[in-house]
Design a protein around this motif. Structure first.
Motif, mmCIF file in Angstrom:
data_model
loop_
_atom_site.group_PDB
_atom_site.id
_atom_site.type_symbol
_atom_site.label_atom_id
_atom_site.label_comp_id
_atom_site.label_asym_id
_atom_site.label_seq_id
_atom_site.Cartn_x
_atom_site.Cartn_y
_atom_site.Cartn_z
ATOM 1 N N ARG A 227 27.453 41.611 95.757
ATOM 2 C CA ARG A 227 28.017 41.098 97.012
ATOM 3 C C ARG A 227 26.959 41.245 98.106
ATOM 4 O O ARG A 227 26.455 42.343 98.341
ATOM 5 C CB ARG A 227 29.284 41.860 97.392
ATOM 6 N N PRO A 229 25.637 39.238 102.044
ATOM 7 C CA PRO A 229 25.800 38.129 103.005
ATOM 8 C C PRO A 229 24.797 37.005 102.791
ATOM 9 O O PRO A 229 24.977 35.912 103.320
ATOM 10 C CB PRO A 229 25.606 38.811 104.361
ATOM 11 N N ALA A 231 24.002 35.652 99.712
ATOM 12 C CA ALA A 231 24.181 35.423 98.282
ATOM 13 C C ALA A 231 23.461 34.160 97.821
ATOM 14 O O ALA A 231 22.890 34.127 96.716
ATOM 15 C CB ALA A 231 25.676 35.336 97.958
ATOM 16 N N ASN A 257 30.660 35.617 99.191
ATOM 17 C CA ASN A 257 29.375 36.309 99.085
ATOM 18 C C ASN A 257 29.242 37.062 97.771
ATOM 19 O O ASN A 257 28.564 38.077 97.696
ATOM 20 C CB ASN A 257 29.206 37.278 100.256
#
Length: 694
Positions: A227, A229, A231, A257
């Motif tokens: 995970r 931001p 991705a 994400n």
């Protein structure tokens, strides 16, 4: 052993069949999992097997279809949902009632309660049990008659980790003693943990029928959950790195994400993110579900930016929802045994997985292959379990898979256990078997009906209300005056169609069948209340005893209260007390019978009580009009001739009893009640014959 052949459901209107030509076998001594996502047809298959839903096909339980088994509960134990019992009944009372219905001794209930760990809750009400305790009670009900086969529909839904583990240990213990277990589930990881054989449903059809070891190898693959931001950027970087190093890495974007990386490790993904300054919120090893059919037809849902160099193994299909196994950091209770080391979950696969992977060394130079059976990710690093990520090479025991499945579990030469099974808790023990099997007709209807009626407080509350209302009504009628003494003792005002005692008896009679249809504990596995003559006779008998007791108590209480308030002049014994007593008892008993029969015909307590009230309001005027009308054959009406008695006398006497009965029938209420009971009895017999024909 269970043999399901050609199970097909009947489609609704223009929709396709929910289940289409499903055939499989569940062998004795094994736990068989029926796996499928919600809507795949698991529940429909189980209902077709148990003949609870109309369709095509047949299912044999040890060579016999269910409708050919005299007492199905002794052969098949069923748990399709919550326990269908009255919420006000106690746990022990519910099991004792089922013991009477199955012809078992009452001590069997205590034995099963001890086996499932509900001894401390035996006096609790069913409506107050938690989800886990309700599942334990449902398993106790299924094990009560000591069946050979257990059929359960997603029994672990909503349970905690400890409760699931206990439930699966019980199922495996039942299978170890030679029983057959068929259990539906929607979680592939759960199926790989507890089952010996997995049957996968998708769209109402069987897409896979495998041993648990083969199922875990072809459908469950290790992956890295990420995970971040950023991705999309990380996905592109991982794909570029895989192309530059000529490795088989698959990156799947799962919305938002979240990324799933197949063929890599946490260390490699973390180093890539660190070198390029990408913030990572989660980095954990998981076991990914490749979808029904091991991903042979599914395609991954990738972001436009991610272009892996090679796609290996089965392609995961679109999955907008979260994975069935939550992340360990987000929900630490989602995994039974979380470990700090990656890919070291001991509950990933059942014991046969060790036998299915005799060669732990992966292929150092794997080649991309779209077939799921030969999918191999990147060379295993020290952090990746090769037994979980790499399928084994063909072993000498591979050609004998079919033969090993046909043999009993104790004699499988192809799947030796290389690791000892997890020790079961010492508290997991099955109830002792029923040593003496019951007779061909083990149902004890009178004992069952007594325990059913006395197990809840409804009957006692209705009786107390009837006595209180009757006593107050009698006192008010005596104060007002102008009420005949028989009606005063019965607390029957002229303005009311029936006295409170008759209405209470009718309500109790309606509850006898109304509760059966509302809470079908007697035949929950059959989906309906059996229309047996013995059961009807028992309900009529118990309803008669209850009505007689209520009638006697009503007269006794009102007479005692009138004596205390007004003296002995209102409670003097009338001259024709035998006829009045017989008429009073017949009226209350007839109301109880009408309630029982009407509730059995219309399957509702309200309908039963409505039939009782309809007798004086609708049937009595009709009967009065018919009997009091002019007759073409005689100068007097039919009711008057009945009241005269019999013209011929027999030399041995006994006509006085028949004359008393005729006089009762000559009364409008008596004739209407007799006619109503006869009509309801005929309707009940007709509905019973119609259900048998179906």
């Amino acid at each position: 052993m269970i043999q399901a052949i050609g199970l097909t459901s009947i489609p609704r209107k223009e929709q396709r069949s929910a289940v289409d030509n499903v055939s499989f076998e569940a062998h004795a001594g094994r736990v068989t999992a029926l796996l499928g996502a919600p809507g795949a047809g698991k529940t429909t298959v189980l209902r077709l097997m148990l003949e609870l839903q109309r369709g095509r096909g047949i299912t044999y339980f040890r060579g016999r279809p269910l409708h050919r088994i005299a007492h199905p509960a002794h052969e098949v134990g069923v748990l399709l949902g919550d326990v269908p019992g009255h919420p006000a009944r106690s746990v022990r009372g519910h099991l004792r009632m089922l013991c009477a219905a199955s012809g078992l001794p009452a001590r069997r209930a205590d034995e099963v309660l001890e086996a499932v760990g509900l001894v401390s809750l035996r006096d609790e009400r069913l409506g107050t049990l938690s989800r886990g305790m309700d599942r334990r009670l449902g398993l106790a009900c299924a094990l009560l008659p000591d069946p050979h086969t257990l059929v359960l529909d997603d029994p672990a839904r909503g349970l905690a980790v400890a409760e699931r583990r206990w439930l699966y240990d019980m199922l495996r213990e039942h299978a170890a003693q030679g029983g057959t277990v068929l259990c539906g589930t929607a979680d592939p990881k759960e199926a790989a943990r507890f089952a010996d054989h997995v049957i996968t449903l998708d769209g109402g059809r069987i897409v896979a029928d495998q041993r648990a070891a083969d199922f875990a190898r072809t459908r469950l693959r290790p992956r890295v959950a990420v995970r971040s931001p950023h991705a999309a950027r990380l996905s592109v970087l991982l794909a570029q790195q895989a192309r530059s190093t000529q490795r088989s890495v698959e990156v799947v974007r799962e919305g938002g994400n979240r990324l799933c990386v197949y063929g890599s490790t946490c260390a490699e993904v973390g180093e890539t993110a660190f070198r390029h300054g990408i913030v990572v919120h989660q980095l954990a090893d998981e076991i990914g579900d490749m979808g029904p059919g091991a991903g042979a037809d599914a395609q991954p849902q990738q972001a436009p930016e991610s272009r892996p160099s090679a796609e290996t193994g089965p392609q995961p299909g679109p999955n907008p929802e979260p994975e069935p196994e939550p992340d360990p950091e987000a929900d630490p209770e989602s995994e039974p045994n979380p470990e700090p080391e990656p890919n070291s979950d001991p509950n990933l696969c059942p014991e046969p997985e060790a036998a299915a992977t005799p060669n732990p060394d992966p292929d150092p130079d794997p080649e991309p292959d779209p077939e799921p059976e030969t999918a191999t990710p990147a060379p295993a690093s020290p952090e990746v379990d090769p037994a979980a990520s790499t399928p084994p090479e063909s072993s000498p025991d591979a050609p004998d898979n079919d033969a090993s499945q046909a043999a009993p579990p104790q004699q499988q030469p192809t799947a030796p256990r290389t690791t000892p099974p997890a020790p079961r808790p010492a508290t997991v023990t099955l109830p002792p078997p029923v040593l003496v099997r019951p007779a061909p007709t083990p149902l004890r209807p009178v004992r069952y009906e007594i325990r059913r009626a006395a197990g809840v407080a409804t009957g006692y509350i209705v009786g107390a209300c009837v006595l209180a209302v009757s006593a107050l009504t009698a006192v008010l009628l005596a104060r007002i005056g102008h009420t005949p003494q028989p009606r005063l003792l019965a607390a029957w005002p002229v303005e009311l169609p029936l006295p409170p005692a008759a209405l209470g008896a009718g309500l109790l009679g309606a509850l006898a069948f109304g509760d059966e249809f509302r809470h079908p504990a007697l035949a929950a596995d059959r989906g309906t209340v059996p229309r047996r003559l013995g059961l009807l006779t028992a309900k009529l008998f118990v309803a008669s005893l209850t009505a007689l007791a209520l009638a006697v108590l009503t007269v006794g209480c009102t007479a005692e209260l009138l004596y205390l308030v007004y003296g002995s002049e209102l409670v003097a014994l009338p001259a024709d007390w035998p006829a009045l007593t017989a008429g009073w008892l017949a009226l209350v008993t007839g109301c109880a019978w009408a309630g029982v029969l009407a509730a059995g015909v219309f399957r509702s307590t309200t309908a039963g009580l409505a039939a009782v009230v309809a007798v004086p309001l609708l049937v009595v005027p009709a009967v009065h009009k018919i009997t009091e009308g002019p007759s073409l054959r005689g100068p007097r009406p039919f009711a008057g001739r009945l009241a005269e008695g019999l013209p011929l006398r027999r030399p041995f006497g006994g006509e006085q009893h028949l004359e008393a009965l005729l006089r009762l029938l000559a009364q409008p209420v008596g004739g209407a009640m007799a006619l109503s009971v006869l009509a309801l009895l005929c309707a009940y017999a007709f509905t019973g014959l119609r259900s048998r024909v179906r």
